[in-house]
Design a protein around this motif. Sequence first.
Motif, PDB file in Angstrom:
ATOM      1  N   VAL A   1       1.650  -6.211  10.955  1.00 56.74           N
ATOM      2  CA  VAL A   1       2.198  -4.904  11.472  1.00 56.74           C
ATOM      3  C   VAL A   1       0.976  -4.206  12.202  1.00 56.74           C
ATOM      4  N   ILE A   2       1.455  -3.592  13.356  1.00 54.24           N
ATOM      5  CA  ILE A   2       0.512  -2.929  14.001  1.00 54.24           C
ATOM      6  C   ILE A   2       1.076  -1.487  13.955  1.00 54.24           C
ATOM      7  N   LEU A   3       0.229  -0.589  13.196  1.00 52.76           N
ATOM      8  CA  LEU A   3       0.787   0.675  12.797  1.00 52.76           C
ATOM      9  C   LEU A   3       0.038   1.904  13.346  1.00 52.76           C
ATOM     10  N   ASP A   4       0.914   2.725  14.079  1.00 50.37           N
ATOM     11  CA  ASP A   4       0.140   4.281  14.517  1.00 50.37           C
ATOM     12  C   ASP A   4       0.066   5.085  13.440  1.00 50.37           C
ATOM     13  N   LEU A   5      -0.985   5.943  13.461  1.00 44.76           N
ATOM     14  CA  LEU A   5      -0.977   7.235  12.463  1.00 44.76           C
ATOM     15  C   LEU A   5       0.154   8.054  12.689  1.00 44.76           C
ATOM     16  N   ARG A   6       0.143   8.630  13.975  1.00 42.72           N
ATOM     17  CA  ARG A   6       1.075   9.679  14.201  1.00 42.72           C
ATOM     18  C   ARG A   6       2.251   9.142  14.506  1.00 42.72           C
ATOM     19  N   MET A   7       3.468   9.633  13.671  1.00 41.99           N
ATOM     20  CA  MET A   7       4.790   9.224  13.695  1.00 41.99           C
ATOM     21  C   MET A   7       5.581  10.130  13.107  1.00 41.99           C
ATOM     22  N   PRO A   8       6.882  10.509  13.733  1.00 43.95           N
ATOM     23  CA  PRO A   8       7.619  11.470  13.151  1.00 43.95           C
ATOM     24  C   PRO A   8       8.176  11.058  11.701  1.00 43.95           C
ATOM     25  N   GLU A   9       8.382  12.319  10.946  1.00 48.83           N
ATOM     26  CA  GLU A   9       9.129  11.945   9.586  1.00 48.83           C
ATOM     27  C   GLU A   9       7.950  11.531   8.424  1.00 48.83           C
ATOM     28  N   MET A  10       7.258  10.657   8.920  1.00 50.76           N
ATOM     29  CA  MET A  10       6.184  10.005   8.069  1.00 50.76           C
ATOM     30  C   MET A  10       5.056   9.644   8.437  1.00 50.76           C
ATOM     31  N   ASP A  11       3.748   9.933   8.245  1.00 51.67           N
ATOM     32  CA  ASP A  11       2.861   9.390   9.054  1.00 51.67           C
ATOM     33  C   ASP A  11       2.446   8.173   8.648  1.00 51.67           C
ATOM     34  N   GLY A  12       1.585   7.576   9.458  1.00 52.02           N
ATOM     35  CA  GLY A  12       1.131   6.090   9.623  1.00 52.02           C
ATOM     36  C   GLY A  12       0.341   6.029   7.937  1.00 52.02           C
ATOM     37  N   LEU A  13      -0.354   6.716   7.402  1.00 52.73           N
ATOM     38  CA  LEU A  13      -1.128   6.655   6.170  1.00 52.73           C
ATOM     39  C   LEU A  13       0.087   6.359   5.028  1.00 52.73           C
ATOM     40  N   GLN A  14       1.115   7.132   5.006  1.00 54.79           N
ATOM     41  CA  GLN A  14       2.084   7.017   4.017  1.00 54.79           C
ATOM     42  C   GLN A  14       3.053   5.571   4.176  1.00 54.79           C
ATOM     43  N   VAL A  15       3.154   5.203   5.383  1.00 47.65           N
ATOM     44  CA  VAL A  15       3.739   3.996   5.520  1.00 47.65           C
ATOM     45  C   VAL A  15       2.776   2.949   5.249  1.00 47.65           C
ATOM     46  N   LEU A  16       1.534   3.052   5.490  1.00 46.53           N
ATOM     47  CA  LEU A  16       0.560   2.022   4.997  1.00 46.53           C
ATOM     48  C   LEU A  16       0.297   1.783   3.484  1.00 46.53           C
ATOM     49  N   GLU A  17       0.536   2.971   2.737  1.00 44.81           N
ATOM     50  CA  GLU A  17       0.608   3.073   1.180  1.00 44.81           C
ATOM     51  C   GLU A  17       1.937   2.282   0.878  1.00 44.81           C
ATOM     52  N   ILE A  18       2.856   2.633   1.187  1.00 42.56           N
ATOM     53  CA  ILE A  18       4.190   1.645   0.849  1.00 42.56           C
ATOM     54  C   ILE A  18       4.176   0.310   1.424  1.00 42.56           C
ATOM     55  N   LEU A  19       3.597   0.027   2.505  1.00 41.07           N
ATOM     56  CA  LEU A  19       3.256  -1.563   2.486  1.00 41.07           C
ATOM     57  C   LEU A  19       2.497  -2.282   1.719  1.00 41.07           C
ATOM     58  N   ARG A  20       1.548  -1.519   1.436  1.00 44.37           N
ATOM     59  CA  ARG A  20       0.391  -2.132   0.620  1.00 44.37           C
ATOM     60  C   ARG A  20       1.059  -2.301  -0.709  1.00 44.37           C
ATOM     61  N   GLU A  21       1.900  -1.294  -1.093  1.00 42.82           N
ATOM     62  CA  GLU A  21       2.440  -1.654  -2.541  1.00 42.82           C
ATOM     63  C   GLU A  21       3.643  -2.922  -2.417  1.00 42.82           C
ATOM     64  N   ARG A  22       4.258  -2.731  -1.530  1.00 37.25           N
ATOM     65  CA  ARG A  22       5.367  -3.810  -1.431  1.00 37.25           C
ATOM     66  C   ARG A  22       4.894  -5.324  -0.942  1.00 37.25           C
ATOM     67  N   SER A  23       3.889  -5.301  -0.026  1.00 38.27           N
ATOM     68  CA  SER A  23       3.403  -6.490   0.267  1.00 38.27           C
ATOM     69  C   SER A  23       1.766  -6.499   0.550  1.00 38.27           C
ATOM     70  N   PRO A  24       1.105  -6.759  -0.514  1.00 36.44           N
ATOM     71  CA  PRO A  24      -0.135  -6.419  -0.574  1.00 36.44           C
ATOM     72  C   PRO A  24      -1.104  -7.465   0.281  1.00 36.44           C
ATOM     73  N   ASP A  25      -0.464  -8.504   0.777  1.00 35.92           N
ATOM     74  CA  ASP A  25      -1.122  -9.608   1.401  1.00 35.92           C
ATOM     75  C   ASP A  25      -0.773  -9.338   2.893  1.00 35.92           C
ATOM     76  N   LEU A  26      -0.009  -8.520   3.178  1.00 35.52           N
ATOM     77  CA  LEU A  26       0.484  -8.428   4.693  1.00 35.52           C
ATOM     78  C   LEU A  26      -0.546  -7.655   5.524  1.00 35.52           C
ATOM     79  N   PRO A  27      -0.847  -8.642   6.585  1.00 36.25           N
ATOM     80  CA  PRO A  27      -1.905  -8.021   7.644  1.00 36.25           C
ATOM     81  C   PRO A  27      -1.676  -6.663   8.288  1.00 36.25           C
ATOM     82  N   LEU A  28      -2.483  -5.840   8.277  1.00 35.86           N
ATOM     83  CA  LEU A  28      -2.007  -4.353   8.843  1.00 35.86           C
ATOM     84  C   LEU A  28      -3.172  -4.079   9.886  1.00 35.86           C
ATOM     85  N   ILE A  29      -2.871  -3.659  10.990  1.00 35.54           N
ATOM     86  CA  ILE A  29      -3.762  -3.210  11.882  1.00 35.54           C
ATOM     87  C   ILE A  29      -3.256  -1.779  12.222  1.00 35.54           C
TER      88      ILE A  29
END
Length: 207
Positions: free
Chosen positions: A4-32
């Motif tokens: 996943v390539i993730l921006d920080l500035r996004m509508p409705e939910m920022d990238g850091l919030q998305v990052l937290e959710i992804l880490r909980e659901r898929s801890p081994d998922l590569p995130l840039i």
Amino acid sequence: PDLVILDLRMPEMDGLQVLEILRERSPDLPLIVASGTGNIEAVVKALHLGAWDYILKPIEDLKVLYHSVEKCLTQSRIRKENIRYQEQLEELVAERTLELRKSQQRYKAVFEYTGTAAVIIEADDTISMANSTFCEFAGMEIHRIVGKKKWYDFVSLDHVEILKNSIESRINASGGAVEPMQVEIRFIGSRHEEKYVYTSIGVIPDT
């Protein structure tokens, strides 16, 4: 996804919030994280939350992005291989442990129900196993024998040296294991009565 390539500035939910959710659901998922904020605090927080890499926008040289993607995918593959190896190793250990337990149970069953008084003696002369027939023959409970008594506690003193010398000479001659040998000894029970008995003694070297 593989990555996943993730921006920080996004509508409705920022990238850091998305990052937290992804880490909980898929801890081994590569995130840039790719962002143009240039905020060092955001970078630190993103890495702290589990981002694998951080790239500043605009990305003028796509080689930078390509290198980051390749690096993260390689790390992900190595992690997955390590996890698979660990799982296979744990399965193998579990199988071997089960086989060993079954073997020990069968061995103990044969040892216990052989119909003959039997003991296992360690290198320090301590009795580490004794079956119920031996306990009955010795007139003692097993907890008073195993780990507490040495084999020569049950043998007349004048026969102890004879046995020791006989076993040592057989070991030295064979260089290892000794096939069972028949020896007559004077056995001493719990009441100090002496009985002449034939014993079968075998020696198995540590492996």
